[in-house]
Design a protein around this motif. Structure first.
Motif, PDB file in Angstrom:
ATOM      1  N   ASP A  44       0.794  -1.034   0.162  1.00 23.59           N
ATOM      2  CA  ASP A  44      -0.275   0.173   0.137  1.00 23.59           C
ATOM      3  C   ASP A  44       0.737   1.317  -0.002  1.00 23.59           C
ATOM      4  O   ASP A  44      -0.175   2.187  -0.609  1.00 23.59           O
ATOM      5  N   ARG A  46      -0.335   1.366  -6.137  1.00 26.49           N
ATOM      6  CA  ARG A  46      -1.475   2.031  -5.977  1.00 26.49           C
ATOM      7  C   ARG A  46      -2.218   2.467  -7.547  1.00 26.49           C
ATOM      8  O   ARG A  46      -3.403   2.823  -7.291  1.00 26.49           O
ATOM      9  N   TYR A  63      -5.817  -2.901  -7.917  1.00 31.35           N
ATOM     10  CA  TYR A  63      -5.785  -1.243  -6.502  1.00 31.35           C
ATOM     11  C   TYR A  63      -6.988  -0.386  -6.507  1.00 31.35           C
ATOM     12  O   TYR A  63      -7.043   0.269  -6.956  1.00 31.35           O
ATOM     13  N   LYS A  69     -10.345   0.373  -4.204  1.00 30.88           N
ATOM     14  CA  LYS A  69     -10.342   1.179  -2.637  1.00 30.88           C
ATOM     15  C   LYS A  69     -12.332   1.954  -2.652  1.00 30.88           C
ATOM     16  O   LYS A  69     -12.150   1.813  -4.009  1.00 30.88           O
ATOM     17  N   SER A 129     -10.377   0.769   2.871  1.00 35.75           N
ATOM     18  CA  SER A 129      -8.859   0.699   2.008  1.00 35.75           C
ATOM     19  C   SER A 129      -9.762  -0.157   1.290  1.00 35.75           C
ATOM     20  O   SER A 129      -9.761  -1.132   1.274  1.00 35.75           O
ATOM     21  N   HIS A 140      -6.991  -2.954   1.229  1.00 40.19           N
ATOM     22  CA  HIS A 140      -7.061  -4.092   1.925  1.00 40.19           C
ATOM     23  C   HIS A 140      -8.675  -4.768   2.101  1.00 40.19           C
ATOM     24  O   HIS A 140      -9.052  -5.923   2.523  1.00 40.19           O
ATOM     25  N   ARG A 157      -2.259 -10.432  -1.986  1.00 44.28           N
ATOM     26  CA  ARG A 157      -2.068  -9.469  -0.771  1.00 44.28           C
ATOM     27  C   ARG A 157      -2.817 -10.260   0.190  1.00 44.28           C
ATOM     28  O   ARG A 157      -2.850 -11.795  -0.147  1.00 44.28           O
TER      29      ARG A 157
END
Length: 155
Positions: A9, A15, A20, A22, A44, A46, A123
């Motif tokens: 991250d 990013r 990626y 969010k 996030s 994640h 991830r």
């Protein structure tokens, strides 16, 4: 053989990857004359990945989310949930929280590319971090419920 890269991250190049993702959850009022966000909770990268990996999005789609695509709550979309359904949302989030409290960390593949070189992107999913997010989301939803807000999920 694919070279395995774990998403970092803090890495700006990571990013910028299309995998990626969010999002955020906004407290809004669907019947406001204009669009106004009263409060917002970030999701996030994640926790975004965990929501889909753990099938939490599927569990949440038991609710009748309103979306332009008519796909309910889905990736790359906006979906709305009226205040009258927030109690049910809290129940589903509580079930998801219970289901993942004892889960072990996992490595999940987010995507891959074949050229210019073979790379797979991964991830590590931390259930502790995900459960902390679910707790924050539940608190956010409870506050929205109390204050009469509807929710907008931007994934």
């Amino acid at each position: 053989m694919y070279r395995k890269i774990f998403i970092d991250d803090e890495n700006a190049a990571h990013r910028e990857l299309s995998i990626y993702r969010k999002g955020h959850v906004n407290a809004i009022r669907l019947n406001d004359e204009g669009y106004f966000v009263y409060q917002s909770l970030p999701i996030s990268a994640h926790n975004y990945a965990a929501l889909f990996h753990y099938n939490s999005i599927d569990a949440l789609n038991a609710l009748p989310f309103i979306s332009e695509t008519k796909n309910g709550l889905d990736s790359w979309d906006e979906a709305y949930l009226p205040n009258t359904l927030l109690e049910k949302l809290i129940g589903i989030l509580g079930d998801e929280l219970d289901a993942h409290r004892e889960t072990k960390p996992e490595e999940i593949m987010l995507g891959w590319q074949d050229s210019p070189e073979k790379i797979s992107y991964w991830r590590v999913i931390s259930p502790t971090e995900f459960c902390s997010f679910l707790e924050s989301l539940m608190a956010f939803v409870k506050e929205a419920q109390t204050t009469g807000y509807d929710l907008e999920f931007i994934l």
